[in-house]
Design an enzyme around this catalytic site. Structure first.
Site, PDB file in Angstrom:
ATOM      1  N   HIS A  97       0.825  -1.162  -0.155  1.00  0.00           N
ATOM      2  CA  HIS A  97      -0.288  -0.225  -0.102  1.00  0.00           C
ATOM      3  C   HIS A  97       0.800   1.316   0.030  1.00  0.00           C
ATOM      4  CE1 HIS A  97      -3.222  -2.895   0.785  1.00  0.00           C
ATOM      5  NE2 HIS A  97      -2.719  -3.090   1.872  1.00  0.00           N
ATOM      6  N   GLU A 115      -2.254  -1.013   8.012  1.00  0.00           N
ATOM      7  CA  GLU A 115      -3.109  -1.654   8.567  1.00  0.00           C
ATOM      8  C   GLU A 115      -2.346  -2.635   9.408  1.00  0.00           C
ATOM      9  OE1 GLU A 115      -3.918  -3.286   4.555  1.00  0.00           O
ATOM     10  OE2 GLU A 115      -2.768  -5.384   5.255  1.00  0.00           O
ATOM     11  N   HIS A 172       3.211  -7.608   1.483  1.00  0.00           N
ATOM     12  CA  HIS A 172       2.510  -8.553   2.382  1.00  0.00           C
ATOM     13  C   HIS A 172       1.514  -9.448   1.666  1.00  0.00           C
ATOM     14  CE1 HIS A 172       0.312  -4.931   2.349  1.00  0.00           C
ATOM     15  NE2 HIS A 172      -0.929  -5.676   2.579  1.00  0.00           N
ATOM     16  N   ARG A 192      -1.146  -4.529  -6.312  1.00  0.00           N
ATOM     17  CA  ARG A 192      -0.959  -6.005  -6.386  1.00  0.00           C
ATOM     18  C   ARG A 192       0.400  -6.091  -7.161  1.00  0.00           C
ATOM     19  NH1 ARG A 192      -5.659  -7.485  -9.148  1.00  0.00           N
ATOM     20  NH2 ARG A 192      -6.753  -7.502  -7.057  1.00  0.00           N
TER      21      ARG A 192
END
Ligand code: ZN
Length: 311
Positions: A97, A115, A172, A192
């Site tokens: 991200h 996150e 991740h 991605r």
């Protein structure tokens, strides 16, 4: 001022990697490939409605916009956090991200995404991907464009109760067999990196190679946060993370516990057991928000709850 607890109707998301374990939370899910339950969300891609009480039927974003006093008059265009339960039957794509600054510039002013994951359950010998093995940005680029995935990816074992903070720029992926509660910034921006060459409706899913190479931090640095535990009468509260974007805690109640709500608001998701909060029944799978100035909470029962708030 209203002091009602804000209970929310979760939203379910169909994904190519999802399963049917969300049934364990008492949800009637629409298919056997449900990857995500958005339990507390005001995001445009899944805006939870309020269930019961005077705000019944409103969305969380409408409540945020019209009754900011319930959230301690927090500033911001949108409710800042998003809480999901993720059922990965298969591997999720390997992703990264952006931070707020990159997202602001390249994603129409969106927020970036930090996150964190609390592992609710996992199958034996499960693993997770956190970080990479490239020494610098040039190696990142070479390993990605050369498709040297085995050398690039850092895969580690995962256990029930583990907790991971995923900073922007950290590569991740959740792998199959893992059930996770994710607390994150209210953003849906994901780049991605690699999708195991899988096909979805006969086509590979889009990759975001350039953006990924732009934002991946190299070398990878493991984030180290201390988990601290405090003990009250009939409860324990474990602080899992305290970062500038959120605090996340694991609250375990056994018996009758009094806890004050001292934050601008407090998200709560029951992840096991059942009981009551101020005499209202709650159980595994219930998501709610305690508004500003709610006062003392009285929990009864045997339950584990993941809470989050901002400072
Ligand atoms: Zn992510």
């Amino acid at each position: 001022m209203s002091k009602n607890i804000i209970f929310l109707n979760p939203i379910f998301k169909e994904t190519i990697w999802g399963g049917n374990k969300l049934k364990q939370f008492g949800y009637s899910i629409p298919s056997d490939t449900i990857g995500e339950c958005w339990g507390i969300s005001a995001h445009k891609n899944g805006d939870c409605t309020i269930c019961g009480g005077e705000y019944k039927g409103m969305t969380l974003s409408q409540l945020w916009n019209s009754h900011r006093d319930l959230f301690g008059n927090c500033e911001g265009d949108c409710f800042p956090l998003l809480v999901k339960i993720i059922d990965a039957k298969k591997d999720l794509s390997i992703q990264v991200h952006p931070d707020d600054r990159y997202a602001m510039k390249h994603e129409n002013g969106s927020l970036g995404k930090t996150e964190c994951w609390y592992v609710l359950d996992c199958e034996k010998n499960s693993t997770i991907i956190i970080g990479h093995n490239a020494k610098n940005s040039i190696e990142v680029e070479n390993m990605i464009t050369g498709r040297h995935w085995k050398e690039f990816i850092r895969e580690i074992p995962v256990h029930k109760g583990d907790f991971f903070q995923i900073e922007p720029g950290c590569v991740h992926a959740i792998k199959g067999g893992t059930l996770i509660l994710e607390t994150q910034q209210n953003s849906d921006i994901t780049y991605r990196v690699y999708d195991y060459d899988r096909l979805s409706n006969g086509q590979p899913r889009n990759l975001h190679i350039k953006q990924s190479i732009d934002v991946i931090q190299a070398p990878f640095k493991e984030s180290s946060y201390e988990r601290t535990i405090s003990f009250g009468l009939d409860y324990t509260c474990e602080k899992l993370i305290e970062c500038p974007l959120y605090c996340v805690e694991s609250l375990k109640i056994s018996g009758s516990a009094q806890i004050p709500q001292t934050h601008s608001f407090m998200n709560m998701s029951v992840i096991s057991g059942e009981g009551t909060i101020n005499n209202i029944a709650i159980k595994k799978g219930t998501h709610f928000i305690l508004p500003y100035n709610y006062g003392n909470i009285e929990f009864k029962g045997d339950m584990q709850i993941i809470t989050s708030y901002i400072q």
